[in-house]
Design an enzyme around this catalytic site. Structure first.
Site, PDB file in Angstrom:
ATOM      1  N   MET A   1       0.911  -1.196  -0.025  1.00  0.00           N
ATOM      2  CA  MET A   1       0.052   0.052   0.019  1.00  0.00           C
ATOM      3  C   MET A   1       0.805   1.284  -0.034  1.00  0.00           C
ATOM      4  SD  MET A   1      -3.503  -0.537   2.169  1.00  0.00           S
ATOM      5  CE  MET A   1      -2.648  -0.787   3.813  1.00  0.00           C
TER       6      MET A   1
ATOM      7  N   ASP B   1      11.520   3.772   4.599  1.00  0.00           N
ATOM      8  CA  ASP B   1      11.406   2.299   4.662  1.00  0.00           C
ATOM      9  C   ASP B   1      12.719   1.396   5.010  1.00  0.00           C
ATOM     10  OD1 ASP B   1      10.602  -0.919   4.193  1.00  0.00           O
ATOM     11  OD2 ASP B   1       9.067   0.314   2.960  1.00  0.00           O
TER      12      ASP B   1
ATOM     13  N   ASP C   1      13.923   3.135  10.000  1.00  0.00           N
ATOM     14  CA  ASP C   1      13.390   2.483  11.050  1.00  0.00           C
ATOM     15  C   ASP C   1      12.166   3.370  11.748  1.00  0.00           C
ATOM     16  OD1 ASP C   1      12.528   0.870  13.094  1.00  0.00           O
ATOM     17  OD2 ASP C   1      14.693   0.387  13.648  1.00  0.00           O
ATOM     18  N   VAL C   2      11.007   3.055  11.729  1.00  0.00           N
ATOM     19  CA  VAL C   2       9.909   3.947  12.366  1.00  0.00           C
ATOM     20  C   VAL C   2       9.936   3.659  13.966  1.00  0.00           C
ATOM     21  CG1 VAL C   2       8.421   3.722  10.394  1.00  0.00           C
ATOM     22  CG2 VAL C   2       7.903   2.132  12.113  1.00  0.00           C
TER      23      VAL C   2
ATOM     24  N   TYR D   1      -1.252  -7.596  16.391  1.00  0.00           N
ATOM     25  CA  TYR D   1      -1.802  -6.833  15.389  1.00  0.00           C
ATOM     26  C   TYR D   1      -2.930  -6.048  15.995  1.00  0.00           C
ATOM     27  CZ  TYR D   1      -2.698  -5.406  10.722  1.00  0.00           C
ATOM     28  OH  TYR D   1      -2.925  -4.498   9.467  1.00  0.00           O
TER      29      TYR D   1
ATOM     30  N   LYS E   1      -3.540  -1.964  16.336  1.00  0.00           N
ATOM     31  CA  LYS E   1      -4.275  -1.114  15.607  1.00  0.00           C
ATOM     32  C   LYS E   1      -5.511  -0.554  16.387  1.00  0.00           C
ATOM     33  CE  LYS E   1      -2.080  -1.807  11.463  1.00  0.00           C
ATOM     34  NZ  LYS E   1      -1.356  -0.797  11.069  1.00  0.00           N
TER      35      LYS E   1
ATOM     36  N   THR F   1      -1.951  -7.264  -1.054  1.00  0.00           N
ATOM     37  CA  THR F   1      -0.658  -7.010  -0.546  1.00  0.00           C
ATOM     38  C   THR F   1      -0.164  -8.395  -0.204  1.00  0.00           C
ATOM     39  OG1 THR F   1      -1.237  -6.323   1.289  1.00  0.00           O
ATOM     40  CG2 THR F   1      -1.210  -4.440  -0.294  1.00  0.00           C
TER      41      THR F   1
ATOM     42  N   THR G   1      -7.200 -20.132   9.993  1.00  0.00           N
ATOM     43  CA  THR G   1      -7.721 -21.624  10.040  1.00  0.00           C
ATOM     44  C   THR G   1      -9.192 -21.787   9.906  1.00  0.00           C
ATOM     45  OG1 THR G   1      -7.597 -21.744  12.250  1.00  0.00           O
ATOM     46  CG2 THR G   1      -5.613 -22.344  10.900  1.00  0.00           C
TER      47      THR G   1
END
Length: 253
Positions: free
Chosen positions: A18, A37, A61-62, A153, A157, A188, A199
């Site tokens: 993205m 990046d 590196d963020v 994750y 978020k 992506t 699963t």
């Protein structure tokens, strides 16, 4: 075209996926772009493709405050200002809570959430000096609905949502708008990893259940991000934009 004429944007994670689509679309809309990046070769290739008169690449590196300072300095030294930050860089690790290494959990939080916070912090001064700006934080549908195996994750978020709202409250008086975008399935490499980790899910059945029964192309997210970066969204801040094909519009959400 021309929606972003005169704007200078910094897009993290711009070497692929993205972020690469955002960089291409922003340049097509008239912006000058710095992409950052940790993937140096791919990042330089994107900058060369767009044209080094309009796009610069910087290793970034963020999770590093020093790297954030270098990335912002690149925008200011190359193009004289900074109007837009797209906090796009992110990573995904899949594992059940009981099996995930705590170091992996912390790494996801550091990149996806702390990295976003560091970016907002770094651009406040130059955007304020320039009369304002727009920050677009890329979250996810996992910032609205948790997913099995994606505890780190999802946590990161969800955190981006809260950070976006708080920053919008703080920075509005300086003319800086802060919004979040929440993509669903996008074509992506990261989305492929997420899909392979699910699963007990039939991919074709999942797609058929969506009101828009397909995955998004990256540029479809880029168009929304460009709108939020542009002056067309001048009265929009602290808001959350789903781009999920209608996934979260259904029962249970």
């Amino acid at each position: 075209m021309g929606r972003l004429d005169g704007k200078v944007a910094l897009i993290t994670g711009g070497a692929r996926g993205m972020g690469k689509a955002h960089a291409r679309h922003f340049a097509a809309e008239g912006a000058r772009v710095v992409i950052s990046d940790v993937l140096d070769e791919k990042g330089r290739s994107v900058a060369d493709e767009i044209g080094t008169d309009r796009c610069k690449f910087v290793h970034h590196d963020v999770t590093s405050s020093d790297d954030w300072a270098l990335a912002v300095d690149m925008a200011l030294s190359s193009f004289g200002r900074l109007d837009v930050l797209v906090n796009n860089a992110g990573i995904l690790r899949h594992a059940p809570v009981a099996e995930m290494d705590p170091g992996e959990f912390r790494q996801v939080i550091e990149v996806n959430l702390v990295g976003t916070w560091l970016g907002i912090r770094q651009v406040v001064a130059p955007m304020t000096a320039g009369g304002g700006g727009s920050i677009v934080n890329i979250s996810s549908i996992e910032g609205f609905a948790g997913a099995s195996g994606l505890s780190a994750y999802s946590a990161s978020k969800f955190g981006v949502r809260g950070l976006t709202r708080s920053a919008a409250q703080e920075l509005g008086p300086a003319g800086i708008r802060v919004n979040s975008v929440h993509p669903g399935g996008v074509m992506t490499s990261m989305a492929l990893v997420a899909a392979q980790s699910m699963t007990g899910v039939d991919p074709s059945g999942f797609l058929k259940s969506l009101p828009i029964a397909r995955f998004a192309e990256p540029v479809e997210i880029s168009r929304l991000v460009a709108f939020l970066a542009s002056d067309e969204s001048s009265y929009t801040t602290g808001a959350e934009f789903l781009a999920d094909g209608g996934l979260l519009s259904g029962p249970g959400y």
